[in-house]
Write a protein that holds these residues in place. Structure first.
Motif, mmCIF file in Angstrom:
data_model
loop_
_atom_site.group_PDB
_atom_site.id
_atom_site.type_symbol
_atom_site.label_atom_id
_atom_site.label_comp_id
_atom_site.label_asym_id
_atom_site.label_seq_id
_atom_site.Cartn_x
_atom_site.Cartn_y
_atom_site.Cartn_z
ATOM 1 N N ILE A 1 16.267 -6.636 -16.359
ATOM 2 C CA ILE A 1 17.454 -5.787 -16.109
ATOM 3 C C ILE A 1 17.641 -5.393 -14.598
ATOM 4 C CG2 ILE A 1 18.073 -5.269 -19.060
ATOM 5 C CD1 ILE A 1 17.716 -2.236 -17.615
ATOM 6 N N GLY A 2 16.963 -5.327 -13.854
ATOM 7 C CA GLY A 2 17.058 -5.118 -12.026
ATOM 8 C C GLY A 2 16.017 -5.118 -11.690
ATOM 9 N N GLY A 3 15.632 -5.541 -10.404
ATOM 10 C CA GLY A 3 14.191 -5.416 -9.470
ATOM 11 C C GLY A 3 14.589 -6.035 -7.939
ATOM 12 N N ASP A 4 13.702 -7.167 -7.377
ATOM 13 C CA ASP A 4 14.187 -7.406 -6.724
ATOM 14 C C ASP A 4 12.459 -7.061 -5.618
ATOM 15 O OD1 ASP A 4 14.610 -9.137 -4.465
ATOM 16 O OD2 ASP A 4 16.349 -8.328 -4.290
ATOM 17 N N SER A 5 12.294 -8.051 -4.234
ATOM 18 C CA SER A 5 11.735 -7.383 -3.426
ATOM 19 C C SER A 5 11.914 -6.202 -2.946
ATOM 20 C CB SER A 5 11.331 -8.492 -2.902
ATOM 21 O OG SER A 5 11.735 -9.254 -1.995
ATOM 22 N N GLY A 6 11.200 -5.220 -1.846
ATOM 23 C CA GLY A 6 11.979 -4.194 -1.166
ATOM 24 C C GLY A 6 10.603 -2.951 -1.066
ATOM 25 N N SER A 7 11.141 -2.333 -0.317
ATOM 26 C CA SER A 7 10.057 -1.532 0.107
ATOM 27 C C SER A 7 10.852 0.107 -1.056
ATOM 28 C CB SER A 7 9.987 -1.151 1.411
ATOM 29 O OG SER A 7 9.407 0.488 1.701
ATOM 30 N N LEU A 8 9.722 0.980 -2.028
ATOM 31 C CA LEU A 8 10.177 1.977 -1.817
ATOM 32 C C LEU A 8 9.881 2.997 -1.589
ATOM 33 C CD1 LEU A 8 7.664 1.611 -5.959
ATOM 34 C CD2 LEU A 8 10.288 1.651 -5.024
ATOM 35 N N THR A 9 10.248 3.119 0.178
ATOM 36 C CA THR A 9 10.062 3.974 1.079
ATOM 37 C C THR A 9 11.477 3.679 1.923
ATOM 38 O OG1 THR A 9 9.092 2.372 2.863
ATOM 39 C CG2 THR A 9 7.164 3.874 1.639
ATOM 40 N N ASP A 10 11.996 3.174 1.336
ATOM 41 C CA ASP A 10 13.578 3.257 1.606
ATOM 42 C C ASP A 10 14.317 3.824 0.697
ATOM 43 O OD1 ASP A 10 16.011 1.186 3.518
ATOM 44 O OD2 ASP A 10 16.085 0.834 1.262
ATOM 45 N N GLU A 11 15.631 4.545 1.006
ATOM 46 C CA GLU A 11 15.804 4.890 0.339
ATOM 47 C C GLU A 11 17.239 4.547 -1.080
ATOM 48 O OE1 GLU A 11 18.782 8.928 -0.422
ATOM 49 O OE2 GLU A 11 18.357 7.882 1.382
ATOM 50 N N GLU A 12 17.458 3.230 -0.487
ATOM 51 C CA GLU A 12 18.561 2.049 -1.399
ATOM 52 C C GLU A 12 17.870 1.506 -2.332
ATOM 53 O OE1 GLU A 12 22.075 -0.944 -0.645
ATOM 54 O OE2 GLU A 12 21.261 -0.190 1.043
ATOM 55 N N PHE A 13 16.815 1.009 -1.688
ATOM 56 C CA PHE A 13 15.894 0.475 -2.899
ATOM 57 C C PHE A 13 15.386 1.108 -4.071
ATOM 58 C CE2 PHE A 13 11.680 -1.672 -4.769
ATOM 59 C CZ PHE A 13 12.611 -3.544 -4.383
ATOM 60 N N PHE A 14 14.214 1.883 -3.252
ATOM 61 C CA PHE A 14 13.987 3.341 -4.427
ATOM 62 C C PHE A 14 15.210 4.038 -5.039
ATOM 63 C CE2 PHE A 14 13.240 7.948 -5.235
ATOM 64 C CZ PHE A 14 12.242 7.793 -6.101
ATOM 65 N N VAL B 1 1.120 -1.113 0.169
ATOM 66 C CA VAL B 1 -0.136 -0.128 0.435
ATOM 67 C C VAL B 1 0.469 0.659 0.419
ATOM 68 C CG1 VAL B 1 -1.396 1.102 0.864
ATOM 69 C CG2 VAL B 1 -2.161 -1.705 1.273
ATOM 70 N N SER B 2 1.712 1.178 1.348
ATOM 71 C CA SER B 2 2.618 2.788 1.308
ATOM 72 C C SER B 2 3.672 2.889 -0.275
ATOM 73 C CB SER B 2 3.664 2.576 2.427
ATOM 74 O OG SER B 2 4.282 1.144 2.392
ATOM 75 N N GLY B 3 3.644 1.691 -1.034
ATOM 76 C CA GLY B 3 4.886 1.327 -2.427
ATOM 77 C C GLY B 3 3.943 1.758 -3.279
ATOM 78 N N ALA B 4 2.489 1.685 -3.232
ATOM 79 C CA ALA B 4 1.701 1.841 -4.945
ATOM 80 C C ALA B 4 2.011 3.463 -4.908
ATOM 81 C CB ALA B 4 -0.058 1.583 -4.757
ATOM 82 N N PRO B 5 2.181 4.438 -4.240
ATOM 83 C CA PRO B 5 2.035 6.097 -4.625
ATOM 84 C C PRO B 5 3.120 6.555 -5.567
ATOM 85 C CG PRO B 5 0.654 5.555 -2.514
ATOM 86 C CD PRO B 5 0.970 4.414 -2.581
ATOM 87 N N ILE B 6 3.741 5.964 -4.888
ATOM 88 C CA ILE B 6 5.199 5.980 -4.978
ATOM 89 C C ILE B 6 5.783 5.350 -6.915
ATOM 90 C CG2 ILE B 6 7.414 5.546 -4.575
ATOM 91 C CD1 ILE B 6 6.849 5.400 -1.862
ATOM 92 N N THR B 7 5.211 4.280 -6.763
ATOM 93 C CA THR B 7 5.112 3.503 -8.438
ATOM 94 C C THR B 7 4.374 4.695 -9.029
ATOM 95 O OG1 THR B 7 3.180 2.704 -8.229
ATOM 96 C CG2 THR B 7 4.933 1.507 -7.402
#
Length: 226
Positions: free
Chosen positions: A165-178, A77-83
């Motif tokens: 070419i990139g990706g994984d599971s993780g939270s987009l609210t985490d700066e490094e993963f973003f 839910v928290s990642g959806a608005p970031i996408t």
């Protein structure tokens, strides 16, 4: 001892395949179709992955960010608005975003996910009747069983060769993963250069620059050169 050596060898081989897959030619994504449950274009209610986003010669008209989620996990839910912000920033340069959802009604319905969160890109229902989202076919399409693990949310960047070419599971609210995800998007867009969008008037465009996506303390890099 022999079993241990065999296991170690298998792990090394798997690691080599994994690294070559993401850093070399990528991991190919086979064609598939699933029902669209939100933000359909009005012409069809089914998503045909290759035909809708790649032309018949294999030359990608766009790159694709895939977001895999369930309706009940807070990180989804928290990642959806970031996408959505990522989509708004890169769409004119060739990026499409597709959300793949399952386990509906906890609390979001398939029809309500896009409306209540405010999403404009297509939402696809990948439930086919399996006992859980992990047993559905979709994780197999994106190599989650083999390399990435069965975790949500997961995000994958598909380049012009229809390869991850990139990706994984993780939270987009985490700066490094973003930054990991957006850097993969930047790389894929750089690979497009001049492309024919393939619409009625055959619009040709060149990637030049973009406005940064920003939320809380995170900002995308700007002034990308082609």
């Amino acid at each position: 001892m022999k079993r241990i050596l065999t296991l170690i060898t298998s792990l090394i081989i798997s690691s080599i395949i994994f690294l070559n897959g993401l850093n070399g030619q990528g991991l190919p994504v086979d064609d598939f179709s699933l029902p669209i449950c939100g933000n359909a274009d009005g012409e069809t209610d089914t998503l045909y992955f290759h035909n809708d986003y790649f032309d018949t010669t294999g030359c990608n008209q766009r790159i694709v960010l895939v977001a895999i989620f369930t309706s009940w996990w807070p990180g989804c839910v928290s990642g959806a608005p970031i996408t959505q912000e990522i989509y708004d920033t890169y769409h004119d340069q060739g990026l499409e975003v597709i959300g793949f959802g399952a386990d509906w009604g906890q609390p979001y319905t398939s029809e309500g996910w896009d409306n209540e969160i405010g999403l404009t890109y297509p939402i696809v229902d990948y439930e086919t009747g399996a006992a859980s989202w992990m047993q559905e076919d979709l994780p197999e399409y994106f190599w989650m069983h083999n390399y990435f693990g069965l975790w949500i949310p997961s995000y994958f960047v598909i380049d012009q060769n229809i390869e991850i070419i990139g990706g994984d599971s993780g939270s987009l609210t985490d700066e490094e993963f973003f930054l990991e995800i957006t850097s993969a998007i930047e790389e894929a867009l750089d690979g497009l250069g001049d492309i024919d969008i393939g619409d009625d008037d055959a619009i040709v465009f060149k990637i030049e620059s973009h406005n940064p996506v920003s939320y809380t303390h995170l900002t995308l890099p700007t002034n990308r050169e082609v």
